[in-house]
Design a protein around this motif. Structure first.
Motif, PDB file in Angstrom:
ATOM      1  N   ARG A   1      14.580  27.448  78.123  1.00  0.00           N
ATOM      2  CA  ARG A   1      15.169  26.466  77.289  1.00  0.00           C
ATOM      3  C   ARG A   1      15.430  26.601  76.102  1.00  0.00           C
ATOM      4  NH1 ARG A   1      10.939  27.938  74.705  1.00  0.00           N
ATOM      5  NH2 ARG A   1       8.833  27.592  75.139  1.00  0.00           N
TER       6      ARG A   1
ATOM      7  N   ALA B   1      13.775  24.625  72.439  1.00  0.00           N
ATOM      8  CA  ALA B   1      13.270  24.512  72.027  1.00  0.00           C
ATOM      9  C   ALA B   1      12.908  24.067  70.223  1.00  0.00           C
ATOM     10  CB  ALA B   1      11.712  24.349  72.215  1.00  0.00           C
TER      11      ALA B   1
ATOM     12  N   SER C   1      12.163  23.156  67.061  1.00  0.00           N
ATOM     13  CA  SER C   1      11.026  22.319  65.835  1.00  0.00           C
ATOM     14  C   SER C   1      12.034  21.654  64.764  1.00  0.00           C
ATOM     15  CB  SER C   1       9.960  23.729  65.498  1.00  0.00           C
ATOM     16  OG  SER C   1       9.515  23.463  66.336  1.00  0.00           O
TER      17      SER C   1
ATOM     18  N   GLU D   1      10.552  19.446  69.642  1.00  0.00           N
ATOM     19  CA  GLU D   1       9.150  19.987  69.452  1.00  0.00           C
ATOM     20  C   GLU D   1       8.463  19.484  68.217  1.00  0.00           C
ATOM     21  OE1 GLU D   1       8.651  24.094  70.623  1.00  0.00           O
ATOM     22  OE2 GLU D   1       8.315  23.638  72.627  1.00  0.00           O
TER      23      GLU D   1
ATOM     24  N   TYR E   1       0.353  23.182  69.172  1.00  0.00           N
ATOM     25  CA  TYR E   1       1.663  23.888  69.845  1.00  0.00           C
ATOM     26  C   TYR E   1       1.089  24.196  70.700  1.00  0.00           C
ATOM     27  CZ  TYR E   1       4.595  28.087  70.760  1.00  0.00           C
ATOM     28  OH  TYR E   1       5.117  28.559  71.514  1.00  0.00           O
TER      29      TYR E   1
ATOM     30  N   VAL F   1       3.017  23.344  74.501  1.00  0.00           N
ATOM     31  CA  VAL F   1       4.413  24.088  74.553  1.00  0.00           C
ATOM     32  C   VAL F   1       4.425  24.343  76.594  1.00  0.00           C
ATOM     33  CG1 VAL F   1       3.664  26.429  74.665  1.00  0.00           C
ATOM     34  CG2 VAL F   1       5.946  25.693  74.520  1.00  0.00           C
TER      35      VAL F   1
ATOM     36  N   ARG G   1      12.342  32.932  72.981  1.00  0.00           N
ATOM     37  CA  ARG G   1      12.905  32.992  71.724  1.00  0.00           C
ATOM     38  C   ARG G   1      11.706  34.004  70.581  1.00  0.00           C
ATOM     39  NH1 ARG G   1       6.325  30.146  73.383  1.00  0.00           N
ATOM     40  NH2 ARG G   1       5.192  32.629  73.730  1.00  0.00           N
TER      41      ARG G   1
ATOM     42  N   LEU H   1       6.747  35.008  68.182  1.00  0.00           N
ATOM     43  CA  LEU H   1       5.463  34.127  68.994  1.00  0.00           C
ATOM     44  C   LEU H   1       4.884  34.814  69.480  1.00  0.00           C
ATOM     45  CD1 LEU H   1       7.575  30.704  68.718  1.00  0.00           C
ATOM     46  CD2 LEU H   1       5.503  31.181  68.139  1.00  0.00           C
TER      47      LEU H   1
HETATM   48  N1  GLU Z   1       9.927  25.467  68.514  1.00  0.00           N
HETATM   49  C1  GLU Z   1       9.027  26.773  68.190  1.00  0.00           C
HETATM   50  C2  GLU Z   1      10.649  27.246  67.754  1.00  0.00           C
HETATM   51  O1  GLU Z   1      11.508  26.482  67.262  1.00  0.00           O
HETATM   52  C3  GLU Z   1       9.575  27.532  69.888  1.00  0.00           C
HETATM   53  C4  GLU Z   1       8.752  27.831  70.458  1.00  0.00           C
HETATM   54  C5  GLU Z   1       8.390  28.251  72.074  1.00  0.00           C
HETATM   55  O2  GLU Z   1       9.416  28.277  72.066  1.00  0.00           O
HETATM   56  O3  GLU Z   1       7.234  28.569  72.112  1.00  0.00           O
HETATM   57  O4  GLU Z   1      10.527  28.569  66.964  1.00  0.00           O
END
Ligand code: GLU
Length: 324
Positions: free
Chosen positions: A11, A13, A15, A47, A198, A202, A216, A220
């Protein structure tokens, strides 16, 4: 990669809390290549639950940026698909159901502490190094399922972490170990207004959308240790993780406005070819021998996750980009 390549689902994703920049482009490229090289599917998910920070223009711009880069997806808010909706603010009932289950399991408790309560309690000398903000001291952790709740909107739900070393395998970082209770602390599953945080959203979405690969930024990595116990508690399937090193400014800090303008929209408006950005991104992450311009789909055949660099890249946003 997997013997059953068709089962791979990755995916993108974004934000929509601001513009997408060079670092995001690089992470999206790796996410897209990891899925496509395995013959897998790609989903786009917006997100947007961090409501105070969401910018009304940013989701559309992220979609435009991704398309401009030459990345595509099989399901997403713009094209629909079997797991719709693909926008987190439209999926809140899924998060509420998962939260109820965690409460029943005794893994969530209401917490009325304020940010300053936590900061002052956590500023006392602590036995383990703090790696991702102040460690929650556990002030409200005595609550048990069935005890009365504090007044509405005065509490968030927090996840009860374990006090033991946990080891997780990442496809780029290798084995990562951490003690969630001591190094991260019990963490919010919701905000005080009841909306999902979050970490909960997620995990619920990755399961509902059948995501098998999470690619990602490596900022994280600590969140892995928050998300894994939720996944396990709810009986979800564990995805594979690829945490991509960040792109940093010249001072070694996360890319920010002070480092100059690295927004993708700015390069696009300046007439720079997307292949030039992809060429820089692929080379700087270790996928190609030179930064020469290349289309993203030309990188699929030779994609090798083992060649991904494990350390961050410093970027000077002035054009042309130089790979450090
Ligand atoms: N939405 C998050 C970002 O843009 C990524 C979160 C994820 O991949 O778990 O950093």
């Amino acid at each position: 990669m997997s013997a059953d390549a068709s089962s791979i689902v990755g995916r993108l994703a974004p934000s929509p809390t601001g513009a997408q920049h060079l670092g995001n482009a690089r992470t999206y490229l790796v996410a897209w290549l990891a899925a496509r090289a395995a013959g897998g599917r790609v989903l786009l998910r917006i997100e947007d639950i961090d409501s105070p920070r969401v910018k009304p223009w940013a989701a559309d711009q992220a979609v435009e940026d991704l398309r401009w880069l030459g990345l595509d997806w099989d399901e997403g808010p713009d094209i629909g698909g079997p797991c719709a909706p693909y926008v987190q603010s439209e999926r809140i009932e899924h998060y509420a159901a998962a939260l109820s289950r965690l409460i029943e399991l005794g893994l969530a408790y209401p917490c009325t502490c304020t940010r300053s309560d936590i900061e002052s309690a956590a500023s006392a000398p602590h036995e383990a190094a703090m790696i991702d903000g102040p460690v929650y001291p556990g002030s409200c952790a005595g609550w048990r399922c069935g005890d009365p709740l504090p007044p509405e909107s005065t509490y968030c739900w927090r996840f009860r972490t374990v006090d033991e070393e946990v080891e997780i395998e990442d496809q780029i970082c290798g084995s990562v170990k951490l003690n969630p209770r001591r190094q991260l602390g019990d963490f919010p599953l919701t905000r005080k207004n009841g909306s999902a945080a979050y970490q909960l959203a997620v995990v619920v979405d990755d399961e509902a959308m059948g995501i098998t690969q999470v690619v990602r930024g490596d900022d994280l990595v600590p969140s892995l240790f928050r998300q894994r116990p939720i996944i396990d508690a709810l009986g979800y399937r564990r995805p594979q993780y690829f945490h991509v090193p960040l792109v940093l400014g010249a001072d070694g800090r996360r890319l920010a406005k002070r480092h100059g303008d690295t927004r993708l929209s700015q390069y696009r408006q300046a007439g720079i070819a997307p292949e030039a950005i992809i060429g820089w991104a692929a080379h700087s992450i270790g996928l190609t021998d030179s930064p020469r311009p290349v289309a993203a789909d030309r990188l699929i055949a030779a994609f090798d996750p083992n060649s991904l660099r494990r350390h961050p890249t410093i970027v000077d946003p002035s054009w042309p980009l130089v790979v450090n």
